[in-house]
Motif scaffolding. Sequence first.
Motif, PDB file in Angstrom:
ATOM      1  N   PHE A   1      39.300  32.179  37.136  1.00  0.00           N
ATOM      2  CA  PHE A   1      39.947  32.610  38.375  1.00  0.00           C
ATOM      3  C   PHE A   1      41.127  33.528  38.097  1.00  0.00           C
ATOM      4  CE2 PHE A   1      43.158  32.145  41.657  1.00  0.00           C
ATOM      5  CZ  PHE A   1      42.432  32.324  42.822  1.00  0.00           C
TER       6      PHE A   1
ATOM      7  N   THR B   1      33.957  41.549  41.701  1.00  0.00           N
ATOM      8  CA  THR B   1      34.898  41.419  42.824  1.00  0.00           C
ATOM      9  C   THR B   1      34.529  42.388  43.932  1.00  0.00           C
ATOM     10  OG1 THR B   1      36.601  40.755  41.251  1.00  0.00           O
ATOM     11  CG2 THR B   1      37.346  41.438  43.438  1.00  0.00           C
TER      12      THR B   1
ATOM     13  N   ALA C   1      34.373  42.136  35.727  1.00  0.00           N
ATOM     14  CA  ALA C   1      35.241  41.449  36.691  1.00  0.00           C
ATOM     15  C   ALA C   1      35.481  42.345  37.910  1.00  0.00           C
ATOM     16  CB  ALA C   1      36.560  41.069  36.027  1.00  0.00           C
TER      17      ALA C   1
ATOM     18  N   ALA D   1      34.685  33.989  41.353  1.00  0.00           N
ATOM     19  CA  ALA D   1      34.886  33.530  39.966  1.00  0.00           C
ATOM     20  C   ALA D   1      33.737  32.625  39.539  1.00  0.00           C
ATOM     21  CB  ALA D   1      36.221  32.789  39.847  1.00  0.00           C
TER      22      ALA D   1
ATOM     23  N   LEU E   1      40.164  37.054  37.513  1.00  0.00           N
ATOM     24  CA  LEU E   1      39.744  37.755  38.723  1.00  0.00           C
ATOM     25  C   LEU E   1      40.913  38.014  39.663  1.00  0.00           C
ATOM     26  CD1 LEU E   1      36.243  36.341  39.600  1.00  0.00           C
ATOM     27  CD2 LEU E   1      36.879  38.404  38.369  1.00  0.00           C
TER      28      LEU E   1
END
Lengths: 443, 443, 443
Positions: free
Chosen positions: B425, B404, B400, B418, B428
């Motif tokens: 979501f 990102t 994750a 996501a 994240l």
Amino acid sequence: MKSAVVEGGAGSAPCAPSREADIGDKIYQLVKDIFPFCRSVAGEGVRETLRRLKQEIDLVIREVPSGTEVYDWTIPREWTVRDAFIRNASGDKVLDFRACNLHVLNHSAPIHARMPLRELRDHIFTLPDQPDRIPYRKSAYAESWGFCMAHRQLMALPDGDYEAVIDSSLEDGSLSYGEYLHVGASDEEVLLSSHICHPSLANDNCSGLALLTLLARHLAGQRTRYSYRFIFAPGTIGALAWLARNEANTKRIRHGLVVSCVGDGGGPTYKKSRRGSAFVDRAAGHVLRHASPGSAILDFSPYGYDERQFCSPGFNLPVGLFQRSLFGTFPEYHTSADNLDFVQPEHLASSYSMIQAILCVIENNFTPVGTLLKGERQLGRHGLYVGGDGAPAMQSANMAMLWTLNLADGNHTLLDIAERADMPFAELLSVARRLQAHGLLEP
Amino acid sequence: MKSAVVEGGAGSAPCAPSREADIGDKIYQLVKDIFPFCRSVAGEGVRETLRRLKQEIDLVIREVPSGTEVYDWTIPREWTVRDAFIRNASGDKVLDFRACNLHVLNHSAPIHARMPLRELRDHIFTLPDQPDRIPYRKSAYAESWGFCMAHRQLMALPDGDYEAVIDSSLEDGSLSYGEYLHVGASDEEVLLSSHICHPSLANDNCSGLALLTLLARHLAGQRTRYSYRFIFAPGTIGALAWLARNEANTKRIRHGLVVSCVGDGGGPTYKKSRRGSAFVDRAAGHVLRHASPGSAILDFSPYGYDERQFCSPGFNLPVGLFQRSLFGTFPEYHTSADNLDFVQPEHLASSYSMIQAILCVIENNFTPVGTLLKGERQLGRHGLYVGGDGAPAMQSANMAMLWTLNLADGNHTLLDIAERADMPFAELLSVARRLQAHGLLEP
Amino acid sequence: MKSAVVEGGAGSAPCAPSREADIGDKIYQLVKDIFPFCRSVAGEGVRETLRRLKQEIDLVIREVPSGTEVYDWTIPREWTVRDAFIRNASGDKVLDFRACNLHVLNHSAPIHARMPLRELRDHIFTLPDQPDRIPYRKSAYAESWGFCMAHRQLMALPDGDYEAVIDSSLEDGSLSYGEYLHVGASDEEVLLSSHICHPSLANDNCSGLALLTLLARHLAGQRTRYSYRFIFAPGTIGALAWLARNEANTKRIRHGLVVSCVGDGGGPTYKKSRRGSAFVDRAAGHVLRHASPGSAILDFSPYGYDERQFCSPGFNLPVGLFQRSLFGTFPEYHTSADNLDFVQPEHLASSYSMIQAILCVIENNFTPVGTLLKGERQLGRHGLYVGGDGAPAMQSANMAMLWTLNLADGNHTLLDIAERADMPFAELLSVARRLQAHGLLEP
């Protein structure tokens, strides 16, 4: 660039099949030669390997001093390991670095101590699920010491005191990487990169290093459209060091492949660049679809090999990853079973051939233009019709001509045509040259 | 709006899990409270229901006079029903409105007559395929009278004369609807709408009314980026009345959900807005894909609930429909089996949680920007690397962060990330906040 | 063009079902009439056929002299065949052209010679896989002579000398083709083309010739939006000859279909134009999806019938190919089994009906615009609601109205709506006219 394209299109190197019929054996021999060296992120193991590769190609070896800041990372100290073992109370070695360099935690700090097994165990890595294999582990960015061992062997050790010896040192020095540039007609570059930081793991990545070295040697005598830059650098930090020293030059990189794990019989696997639709992604996807029903085309993810660095958002280069079995998915991965039996000349040869085929698309793609666009050509009149009684090969030969002529309207590249015709690029390239020779396509 | 986004992103309400652990029970209790009222398109039943909801939130109740023209429709007269029954020759009631308000054709004209069964039958609706259930039928726009009855019961009635009584009246009055606005940082609005015209049907739609009411109450104490407008109006004509009175305000609606049938164990189902690619369509699709393997994402069609009005071409609002089982597809639909046993607190709670998750995406989506875009971050150096031995949770946590950071180039929202990472979501969002706190993303 | 569209939309010809209920029988009768003629690329067989078609429609017959250069091709000499046979030593005919004109290699040079069977065999074509069928073979562009025969019959011939006679001539003359123009409101044209060069093969292509001729006759009395151009020309060279003489006029062609093999029970098959997303591709795809679960929509390829010429890159016309079974895929293809038993009136009728349905979409597509865009229409108020108790036909009728009204925002054509609603175009066209008549759509 039009003239360069046409020049390249007229028979450039990567499409020419290797003159070395025994290329698989030659790559395998080089794998064997570099397999024993105890590589790590920084140290003599990498340099020994680079020197061996330099016997094949005119490699430039570069050094980056320990402590140099490279983006979010720092070049680590050099690791030197002279010996390592564990001795039981009777003085017998129950683990010996000389038998297998995976036995020592890669980049391990030195230790010389006697301790009970229950305490030593905290420093021994095993694979309970694969009890006869030694795992490969490293600790390049956090100082610690440790051993790696077959789980079954550890379980068989009687309790008691053991002598743990790792005769290593971590000292300032430099990280080494090798670079080789094949100069083509254009200064636009194709990047080919293999990581060089793993010790005795044959597939991951003696295979990649050996394959790219012999590919570079093959290119040496050839005229190409693109320039080809080969990088042999330690994973992550080595790639970052190269990027940091060559930021301006990354603009020249038009296509690229990270190459590793190319000696096993799995895959082939291609992981796309972060862009997802870079030309190399289309070219590799096309080649792999035609190479094997088992081929896998994967989307980019930020986990894997040095494509992570080349594709980090600040660079976002059009660089994908070519492998046979995908990293992490085969049981031999990062274990002592990734040895010289696991890689085979035939697989090395077919990987070599697929990479050549990808480069062939990159090197030779162009936009054919027909000399008569109205109506179908009468192939027979030009001596081009392949007669016979409907045999598949004959049909395929005629279809390749019909497709090329039908799409030679100036709006389709040869790869576009190959994809729409669902035929291998190399076959259409050969057809296009024949049609040019007969005056049906513009020269 | 950038600052509002960031402000919202720093912990806004819809993402915070409800503080009420027993939210399912609370919604269920409210369903029970409003279940008995005999609602119709216009009349006292709707007002009784709105008054009960007003005990939870500061609802504004609005009245639209009978006869008002609303686009292609006219506000009907109010319906009042005091009693209704069928009595046999012996004077025994064989059907009694007091036992179940579905027994009377909703919005039925009055009748008091004695007639033979064969004549009365033309005014009795049954479900031959579900002989023990009473159907729900209405006649709001064409005057007629009638009863609804279990088919088996009708079949058992002996021939003879019966007394049919519907003590109802249809008189000018007004259509009522409720409206509640939660004011956020921006005057851009999220529309949440539930129809309120059905009599004693628990899932359709006591469930939607109760869920939205308690969601509104939950929001009351919270700071949000968007303003949230709740509408509790009779189906079709009520939604149209609201639209006609608020045409100019519809410009403010950025996202919306129609909510009904949220108490059964099916689905979840999301029917997209007419636009098909509105942000709410992406957000709901994302949440549902991660919520359940049984979730269904359907394209818009002009049949269903009030999304038909909000999505009519002159408005074309970004409003979808959230349900558990899709209307019309479950056997209890529009029958007496849609009762208080058919809806369950656990399903109400999970519907509540999914709707919160959709609003969380709407409320908190933003475009993260990394503070260093060249090369991968060394997570360990920042104390962010989640160590351990390859357990899935650890891998997911690191992935994750990697996703990102890799996509934090200013061109991807958190929902984009996501979707590409195929991760929830909310996970994240929590990672992005952690990365911001550590200085790896711009604040 | 708006007025022409609306005019066309108000009841133009291709949508009106043929007034001839026995259209299948009529097409079949014409197939029977033209089946016996010994057509070839150029010669009297084509002219006999065109004269028969001219009895139905006011066909213009055009002649292109032998030797004329047509793009990459040259108009060949005319072929005349008077008789042909093989006689054994006893004087018995073991092969006789009068029994079946496929027995002679089409466009064969003359021969009169006695030779041993082993020598004659090099000039006899058979189908070993279908030993009882005579193959169809031609040699229009390379001079040679030959016979075609059932394989089993050839195998049964005793060794010995045979007399081979082909009493044919190849002489300068002309290639003939037929052309018919139905004049519509606009000079934009729909091209309908069928090849006329095959001898006695019923499906390929007496069927296409007969169907298009009767379609042209049906149009004759009708007002249409488009003009319709019918071409009956020998395959490849005939289509090219037409193109060469009408280059400027090709700009007027807005849509087109090549029609062949329309009498068997397979398919239907539609092969898209080279453009791939021409309107005719969408229209035909839509019609075929609704016509049959066995329908196949194929991408363009440069192999097939005269769509190859119309779609060659210098023209790139929006012309697809309509067939039942795809050429080359059915065992009767190009054999004596493609006879009058292989084609059936019912299949000819359904092909006719599907082609009409495609032309109906082309002729009648328009962009409906609602007279009230805000809120759903109350169909009942306008006497449009189709009541009843949820029967599928009733639901479908109401849904067709709801879809049309919901998408009548000026951004969707009727075909767009039909595709989104997944309903047949003709049904939505009838609904749209009803909605116009009731004032719910602009006239």
